[in-house]
Design a protein around this motif. Structure first.
Motif, mmCIF file in Angstrom:
data_model
loop_
_atom_site.group_PDB
_atom_site.id
_atom_site.type_symbol
_atom_site.label_atom_id
_atom_site.label_comp_id
_atom_site.label_asym_id
_atom_site.label_seq_id
_atom_site.Cartn_x
_atom_site.Cartn_y
_atom_site.Cartn_z
ATOM 1 N N TYR A 33 6.724 -1.938 -12.052
ATOM 2 C CA TYR A 33 7.161 -0.551 -12.270
ATOM 3 C C TYR A 33 8.698 -0.498 -12.329
ATOM 4 C CZ TYR A 33 2.410 0.215 -10.477
ATOM 5 O OH TYR A 33 1.052 0.172 -10.267
ATOM 6 N N PRO A 34 9.285 -1.073 -13.353
ATOM 7 C CA PRO A 34 10.755 -1.161 -13.397
ATOM 8 C C PRO A 34 11.444 0.192 -13.467
ATOM 9 C CG PRO A 34 9.780 -1.795 -15.506
ATOM 10 C CD PRO A 34 8.654 -1.679 -14.541
ATOM 11 N N ASP A 35 10.767 1.217 -13.958
ATOM 12 C CA ASP A 35 11.370 2.546 -14.047
ATOM 13 C C ASP A 35 11.191 3.351 -12.772
ATOM 14 O OD1 ASP A 35 12.131 2.038 -16.669
ATOM 15 O OD2 ASP A 35 10.264 2.864 -17.502
ATOM 16 N N ARG A 36 10.412 2.835 -11.854
ATOM 17 C CA ARG A 36 10.116 3.592 -10.630
ATOM 18 C C ARG A 36 10.632 2.924 -9.359
ATOM 19 N NH1 ARG A 36 5.608 6.912 -10.861
ATOM 20 N NH2 ARG A 36 6.315 7.627 -8.800
ATOM 21 N N VAL A 37 10.683 1.596 -9.340
ATOM 22 C CA VAL A 37 10.996 0.885 -8.096
ATOM 23 C C VAL A 37 12.270 0.070 -8.253
ATOM 24 C CG1 VAL A 37 10.177 -0.787 -6.392
ATOM 25 C CG2 VAL A 37 8.542 0.749 -7.523
ATOM 26 N N THR A 38 13.202 0.272 -7.324
ATOM 27 C CA THR A 38 14.432 -0.518 -7.255
ATOM 28 C C THR A 38 14.517 -1.159 -5.878
ATOM 29 O OG1 THR A 38 15.587 0.992 -8.763
ATOM 30 C CG2 THR A 38 16.953 -0.470 -7.417
ATOM 31 N N VAL A 39 14.812 -2.447 -5.834
ATOM 32 C CA VAL A 39 14.862 -3.182 -4.570
ATOM 33 C C VAL A 39 16.217 -3.856 -4.414
ATOM 34 C CG1 VAL A 39 13.764 -4.944 -3.144
ATOM 35 C CG2 VAL A 39 12.388 -3.623 -4.762
ATOM 36 N N THR A 47 0.824 -1.207 0.000
ATOM 37 C CA THR A 47 0.000 0.000 0.000
ATOM 38 C C THR A 47 0.857 1.255 0.000
ATOM 39 O OG1 THR A 47 -1.736 -1.182 1.205
ATOM 40 C CG2 THR A 47 -1.837 1.216 1.223
ATOM 41 N N CYS A 48 1.910 1.249 0.801
ATOM 42 C CA CYS A 48 2.812 2.398 0.901
ATOM 43 C C CYS A 48 3.462 2.706 -0.441
ATOM 44 C CB CYS A 48 3.869 2.120 1.966
ATOM 45 S SG CYS A 48 5.207 3.331 2.035
ATOM 46 N N VAL A 49 4.078 1.702 -1.062
ATOM 47 C CA VAL A 49 4.771 1.913 -2.334
ATOM 48 C C VAL A 49 3.796 2.325 -3.421
ATOM 49 C CG1 VAL A 49 6.138 0.803 -4.148
ATOM 50 C CG2 VAL A 49 6.642 0.336 -1.741
ATOM 51 N N GLN A 50 2.630 1.695 -3.464
ATOM 52 C CA GLN A 50 1.653 2.034 -4.490
ATOM 53 C C GLN A 50 1.201 3.481 -4.362
ATOM 54 O OE1 GLN A 50 0.631 -0.386 -6.970
ATOM 55 N NE2 GLN A 50 0.105 1.592 -7.895
ATOM 56 N N SER A 51 1.085 3.974 -3.141
ATOM 57 C CA SER A 51 0.669 5.363 -2.952
ATOM 58 C C SER A 51 1.730 6.340 -3.449
ATOM 59 C CB SER A 51 0.347 5.625 -1.475
ATOM 60 O OG SER A 51 1.515 5.670 -0.675
ATOM 61 N N VAL A 52 2.996 5.991 -3.300
ATOM 62 C CA VAL A 52 4.069 6.836 -3.833
ATOM 63 C C VAL A 52 4.010 6.850 -5.357
ATOM 64 C CG1 VAL A 52 6.567 7.152 -3.994
ATOM 65 C CG2 VAL A 52 5.549 6.450 -1.825
ATOM 66 N N ILE A 53 3.773 5.683 -5.951
ATOM 67 C CA ILE A 53 3.659 5.586 -7.406
ATOM 68 C C ILE A 53 2.469 6.404 -7.921
ATOM 69 C CG2 ILE A 53 3.221 4.010 -9.337
ATOM 70 C CD1 ILE A 53 5.996 3.690 -8.168
ATOM 71 N N ASP A 54 1.342 6.292 -7.223
ATOM 72 C CA ASP A 54 0.105 6.918 -7.690
ATOM 73 C C ASP A 54 0.094 8.434 -7.537
ATOM 74 O OD1 ASP A 54 -0.844 4.417 -8.310
ATOM 75 O OD2 ASP A 54 -2.089 4.218 -6.504
ATOM 76 N N HIS A 55 0.732 8.947 -6.493
ATOM 77 C CA HIS A 55 0.570 10.364 -6.162
ATOM 78 C C HIS A 55 1.802 11.226 -6.397
ATOM 79 C CE1 HIS A 55 -3.402 9.746 -4.486
ATOM 80 N NE2 HIS A 55 -2.950 8.773 -3.720
ATOM 81 N N THR A 56 2.924 10.634 -6.734
ATOM 82 C CA THR A 56 4.141 11.420 -6.931
ATOM 83 C C THR A 56 4.876 10.940 -8.174
ATOM 84 O OG1 THR A 56 5.850 10.082 -5.799
ATOM 85 C CG2 THR A 56 4.336 11.342 -4.399
ATOM 86 N N GLY A 57 5.893 11.691 -8.544
ATOM 87 C CA GLY A 57 6.770 11.280 -9.630
ATOM 88 C C GLY A 57 8.099 10.771 -9.140
ATOM 89 N N ALA A 58 8.239 10.585 -7.825
ATOM 90 C CA ALA A 58 9.506 10.149 -7.245
ATOM 91 C C ALA A 58 9.767 8.679 -7.518
ATOM 92 C CB ALA A 58 9.496 10.397 -5.737
ATOM 93 N N VAL A 70 11.358 5.002 -6.097
ATOM 94 C CA VAL A 70 11.381 4.295 -4.821
ATOM 95 C C VAL A 70 12.616 3.408 -4.772
ATOM 96 C CG1 VAL A 70 10.204 2.595 -3.366
ATOM 97 C CG2 VAL A 70 8.863 4.311 -4.612
ATOM 98 N N LEU A 71 13.372 3.524 -3.684
ATOM 99 C CA LEU A 71 14.540 2.679 -3.440
ATOM 100 C C LEU A 71 14.304 1.963 -2.118
ATOM 101 C CD1 LEU A 71 17.436 1.757 -4.110
ATOM 102 C CD2 LEU A 71 18.257 3.798 -2.920
#
Length: 325
Positions: A160-166, A125-136, A138-139
């Motif tokens: 979301y390969p362009d947005r999330v790195t784990v 839920t946390c990560v999805q909210s960052v994706i949905d509401h911002t352009g930042a 995620v690391l």
């Protein structure tokens, strides 16, 4: 990572009012940070027309910039004050201030850093909210794939390969009986990040709107860090909006280059270590005005005896910093 060249898109940090470097830490006065909008959003193109002589009149406001009247007329002064207030409110309603903030942070790179130590549903839920509401971007650092939280992050990184790195590590978190500490893990995230602005966020938080742009805008304008909750570490009282002596780390944006030298890497647990981080930053700490569009998902329960011991130990470090300032 090194910082041989400072980020060219951020204004120099304001040092004329340094929070946490001198005094008792009780000064909570100062200018408030500004900024609303959506990180990464593109500004609207201009219409191509020239500036109008009196744009306020087109919006229904009284007064003309060239008609000054009698400066001694109290009623006229009151009318102008009222008109100015209405103009500001209407321009805010029309999104002019939001548009200005979007333009101001355009080109500033921002990364949200997360520590995943269980609670997979909250992580998603946390990560999805960052994706949905911002352009930042995620690391995330997955500590031992507790309860499948690492698997959730892996799924999000695939979507979301362009947005999330784990980054997955075998070490379990210190607060769950392992060896990975808060300070060590946060330091790794800082060094893996390449952005101008580094955002510390907890996975127990969810965004209900763009909570990042006001923070990033405050940093762009000269603050060394901005967060949604300020505190006076001398007595634990909440501080802000405006300039504050310390910030909590639930959601805090900081100049990455400044955080590298201020993070308490020896902290086992995060509570009060975030205060120590903000006190170690040289520059202005800011809380934007207004309620943050974010809320807690629920408590992430840590063993009470561990929490009390480590929080107390971290707060002792805060008190030492205050007494030395």
């Amino acid at each position: 990572m090194t910082d041989a060249k400072p980020p060219g898109r951020l204004r120099p940090a304001r040092l004329e009012q340094v929070a946490g470097s001198s005094g008792t830490g009780r000064d909570t006065t100062g200018g408030a940070a500004t900024g609303v909008g959506t990180a990464g959003a593109k500004p609207r193109a201009g219409s191509g027309t020239h500036a109008r002589a009196n744009p306020a009149a087109e919006l229904g406001f009284s007064g003309d910039p060239g008609q000054h009247g009698d400066t001694g007329d109290g009623m006229l002064h009151a009318q102008r004050t009222w008109d100015a207030s209405l103009a500001t409110n209407r321009l805010d309603d029309l999104g002019v201030n939001a548009e200005r903030q979007r333009v101001e942070i355009k080109g500033v790179t921002t990364t949200v850093s997360l520590l995943a130590d269980g609670w997979p549903a909250d992580v998603r839920t946390c990560v999805q909210s960052v994706i949905d509401h911002t352009g930042a971007k995620v690391l995330a650092l997955d500590l031992g794939n507790l309860d499948g939280a690492g698997d959730v992050l892996g799924d999000l990184a695939e979507r979301y390969p362009d947005r999330v790195t784990v980054w997955h590590v075998a070490e379990r978190p210190h607060w769950r009986g392992g060896t990975a500490t808060w300070g060590e893990s946060r330091a790794k995230l800082l060094r893996l990040d390449e952005s101008d602005v580094h955002v510390l966020m907890e996975t127990s938080l969810v965004l209900r709107g763009d909570a990042l742009t006001p923070l990033v805008a405050a940093v762009v304008e000269g603050a060394v860090a901005a967060g949604w909750r300020g505190v006076d570490p001398a007595d634990g009282r909440e501080a802000g909006p405006g300039r504050v002596p310390a910030l909590t780390g639930e959601l805090m944006a900081v100049r990455r280059s400044a955080a590298l030298g201020a993070l308490p890497e020896d902290a086992n647990y995060g509570r009060n270590a975030d205060l120590e981080l903000s006190l170690g930053l040289r520059g202005e700490l800011v809380v934007p005005p207004g309620p943050p569009p974010a809320e807690r998902l629920g408590a992430h329960n840590i063993p009470a005896e561990y929490q009390e011991r480590e929080s107390r130990r971290n707060y002792d470090g805060v008190l030492r910093m205050l007494s030395a300032s």
